[in-house]
Design a protein around this motif. Sequence first.
Motif, PDB file in Angstrom:
ATOM      1  N   ASN A  43       0.828  -1.209   0.000  1.00 16.90           N
ATOM      2  CA  ASN A  43       0.000   0.000   0.000  1.00 16.90           C
ATOM      3  C   ASN A  43       0.860   1.255   0.000  1.00 16.90           C
ATOM      4  O   ASN A  43       1.972   1.258   0.534  1.00 16.90           O
ATOM      5  N   GLU A  44       0.306   2.309  -0.563  1.00 15.33           N
ATOM      6  CA  GLU A  44       0.999   3.586  -0.586  1.00 15.33           C
ATOM      7  C   GLU A  44       0.767   4.338   0.714  1.00 15.33           C
ATOM      8  O   GLU A  44      -0.132   4.004   1.491  1.00 15.33           O
ATOM      9  N   ARG A  45       1.553   5.402   0.922  1.00 13.54           N
ATOM     10  CA  ARG A  45       1.464   6.194   2.153  1.00 13.54           C
ATOM     11  C   ARG A  45       0.064   6.738   2.368  1.00 13.54           C
ATOM     12  O   ARG A  45      -0.438   6.773   3.483  1.00 13.54           O
ATOM     13  N   ASP A  46      -0.620   7.173   1.268  1.00 15.19           N
ATOM     14  CA  ASP A  46      -1.955   7.762   1.446  1.00 15.19           C
ATOM     15  C   ASP A  46      -3.020   6.697   1.699  1.00 15.19           C
ATOM     16  O   ASP A  46      -4.203   7.024   1.817  1.00 15.19           O
ATOM     17  N   GLN A  47      -2.604   5.419   1.760  1.00  9.16           N
ATOM     18  CA  GLN A  47      -3.531   4.348   2.073  1.00  9.16           C
ATOM     19  C   GLN A  47      -3.325   3.816   3.483  1.00  9.16           C
ATOM     20  O   GLN A  47      -3.768   2.711   3.807  1.00  9.16           O
ATOM     21  N   ARG A  48      -2.674   4.588   4.325  1.00 14.72           N
ATOM     22  CA  ARG A  48      -2.510   4.172   5.715  1.00 14.72           C
ATOM     23  C   ARG A  48      -3.856   4.097   6.402  1.00 14.72           C
ATOM     24  O   ARG A  48      -4.730   4.931   6.184  1.00 14.72           O
ATOM     25  N   GLU A  49      -3.969   3.110   7.269  1.00 12.04           N
ATOM     26  CA  GLU A  49      -5.220   2.855   7.990  1.00 12.04           C
ATOM     27  C   GLU A  49      -5.075   3.310   9.441  1.00 12.04           C
ATOM     28  O   GLU A  49      -4.061   3.019  10.082  1.00 12.04           O
ATOM     29  N   MET A  50      -6.063   4.040   9.928  1.00 12.53           N
ATOM     30  CA  MET A  50      -6.048   4.449  11.324  1.00 12.53           C
ATOM     31  C   MET A  50      -6.259   3.210  12.195  1.00 12.53           C
ATOM     32  O   MET A  50      -7.232   2.477  12.017  1.00 12.53           O
TER      33      MET A  50
END
Length: 126
Positions: A43-50
């Motif tokens: 996954n890319e950085r902007d797909q990080r999950e809280m």
Amino acid sequence: QVQVQESGGGLVLAGGSLRLSCVASGKIGRIHDMAWYRQPPGNERDQREMVATITRPGATEYGDSVKGRFTVSRNNAENTIYLQMDNLKPEDTGAYYCKVSDFGVGYRGVGTYDWWGQGTQVTVSS
């Protein structure tokens, strides 16, 4: 500038536990929210999950996939946040990042700035 450093990642079998730590240092104003995010492999950085957040007074919020298994806590005096992870599953694998929201003086004057750590890897094998 605020520095953020995570620790505690590693390799664990499914069903096991890990405890992550994150400490903020440097020119700290007043830290408000602290949080853990994770980035699964590929996954890319902007797909990080809280994963979990915690306010300064201690109110918490969790991502749906970790509720009942993970516990977030913090020590305001030491600018530290923890993540106790129990009953780990292979889908918990990923890089775990700490985010610190600090109210202080930065490049755009007084305001709230988000600072990220470099991440710590958690790998859960089945």
